[in-house]
Design an enzyme around this catalytic site. Structure first.
Site, PDB file in Angstrom:
ATOM      1  N   ASP A 170       0.874  -1.169   0.000  1.00  0.00           N
ATOM      2  CA  ASP A 170       0.000   0.000   0.000  1.00  0.00           C
ATOM      3  C   ASP A 170       0.917   1.227   0.000  1.00  0.00           C
ATOM      4  O   ASP A 170       2.092   1.137   0.370  1.00  0.00           O
ATOM      5  CB  ASP A 170      -0.911  -0.026   1.229  1.00  0.00           C
ATOM      6  CG  ASP A 170      -1.800   1.195   1.325  1.00  0.00           C
ATOM      7  OD1 ASP A 170      -2.472   1.513   0.318  1.00  0.00           O
ATOM      8  OD2 ASP A 170      -1.813   1.845   2.382  1.00  0.00           O
ATOM      9  N   ASP A 188      -1.368  -0.104   6.135  1.00  0.00           N
ATOM     10  CA  ASP A 188      -1.695   0.556   7.403  1.00  0.00           C
ATOM     11  C   ASP A 188      -3.183   0.531   7.720  1.00  0.00           C
ATOM     12  O   ASP A 188      -3.582   0.888   8.830  1.00  0.00           O
ATOM     13  CB  ASP A 188      -1.288   2.032   7.332  1.00  0.00           C
ATOM     14  CG  ASP A 188      -2.220   2.820   6.413  1.00  0.00           C
ATOM     15  OD1 ASP A 188      -3.003   3.657   6.897  1.00  0.00           O
ATOM     16  OD2 ASP A 188      -2.207   2.557   5.192  1.00  0.00           O
ATOM     17  N   ASP A 227      -0.209   5.081   0.731  1.00  0.00           N
ATOM     18  CA  ASP A 227      -0.467   6.179   1.659  1.00  0.00           C
ATOM     19  C   ASP A 227      -0.465   5.701   3.108  1.00  0.00           C
ATOM     20  O   ASP A 227      -1.141   4.735   3.467  1.00  0.00           O
ATOM     21  CB  ASP A 227      -1.798   6.844   1.324  1.00  0.00           C
ATOM     22  CG  ASP A 227      -1.772   7.460  -0.066  1.00  0.00           C
ATOM     23  OD1 ASP A 227      -0.807   8.193  -0.357  1.00  0.00           O
ATOM     24  OD2 ASP A 227      -2.685   7.189  -0.859  1.00  0.00           O
TER      25      ASP A 227
END
Length: 222
Positions: free
Chosen positions: A8, A183, A10
């Site tokens: 991922d 996250d 961001d």
């Protein structure tokens, strides 16, 4: 031994959110109306963090400015955006993890809900050869403000991953190891699918989930 590594972007590889910061960059440059855009940008960001984001409503908002300016102008702004906003969010720890993945894995990709206009130069800056992102619609090289195909978000990431692998004559099951670093609670569908899920500076929901299932948790904020 074959290995697939997915990141991922961001708040995972980046110590911040490129989608949100692109909006803030447009505001700071006076390209979009501050009062209207700042409120909506923050509202959508909070919905994303809460896991309640309507991706199509968000994309209608987020992609609209791309249709109002030429590609040449957008590219010039993006170069400044990379220098001012993105490079400071690329930590040494994140760069080292990417370097390790590129050395060890057969295939490495960023898989992100953020659109490819914003994220392609970031993937290039990390040296990651493949990007699976939400695709803005283009006609004759200019953006229309609409989305093309399935957004790379939540379960859509799985669809887009499978399509990408198929284009390379692969399936997820072909890999002895599949790693995904994220996250966000929004990435639970894909995290549950891979053989090696890793929580990175995780939000509270994902952190609790990772702790319960014994997934490794790491930080890239140094």
């Amino acid at each position: 031994m074959s290995k697939l590594v997915l990141f991922d972007l961001d708040n995972t590889l980046l110590a911040g959110d490129s989608d949100y910061e692109w909006g803030q960059f447009l505001i700071a440059r006076g390209i979009v109306d501050r009062d209207l855009y700042e409120t909506k940008n923050e509202q959508f960001y909070q919905q994303y963090k809460a896991g309640t984001l309507d991706i199509h409503e968000f994309l209608d908002f987020q992609l609209r400015p791309l249709a109002l300016h030429s590609r040449a102008q957008l590219n010039a702004w993006h170069a400044d955006f990379m220098h001012d906003k993105i490079k400071p969010m690329m930590t040494t720890a994140a760069r080292n993890l990417v370097t390790q993945a590129l050395a060890d894995a057969d295939m490495v990709a960023i898989i992100t809900a953020t659109n490819s206009f914003v994220t392609a130069p970031i993937a290039q800056a990390f040296g990651i050869p493949h990007l699976i992102a939400t695709e803005p619609e283009q006609i004759n090289g200019e953006f229309t403000g609409k989305v093309a195909g399935i957004p790379s978000f939540r379960e859509g990431k799985i669809t887009r991953l499978n399509d990408w692998l198929a284009a390379h004559n692969k399936q997820l099951k072909d890999f002895n190891e599949s790693w995904f670093y994220s996250d966000s609670l929004n990435d639970l569908p894909l995290l549950e699918l891979v053989s090696h899920p890793v929580a990175v500076d995780a939000d509270p929901t994902l952190a609790a989930y990772a702790n319960k299932l014994g997934w490794p948790s790491i930080s890239l904020r140094n």
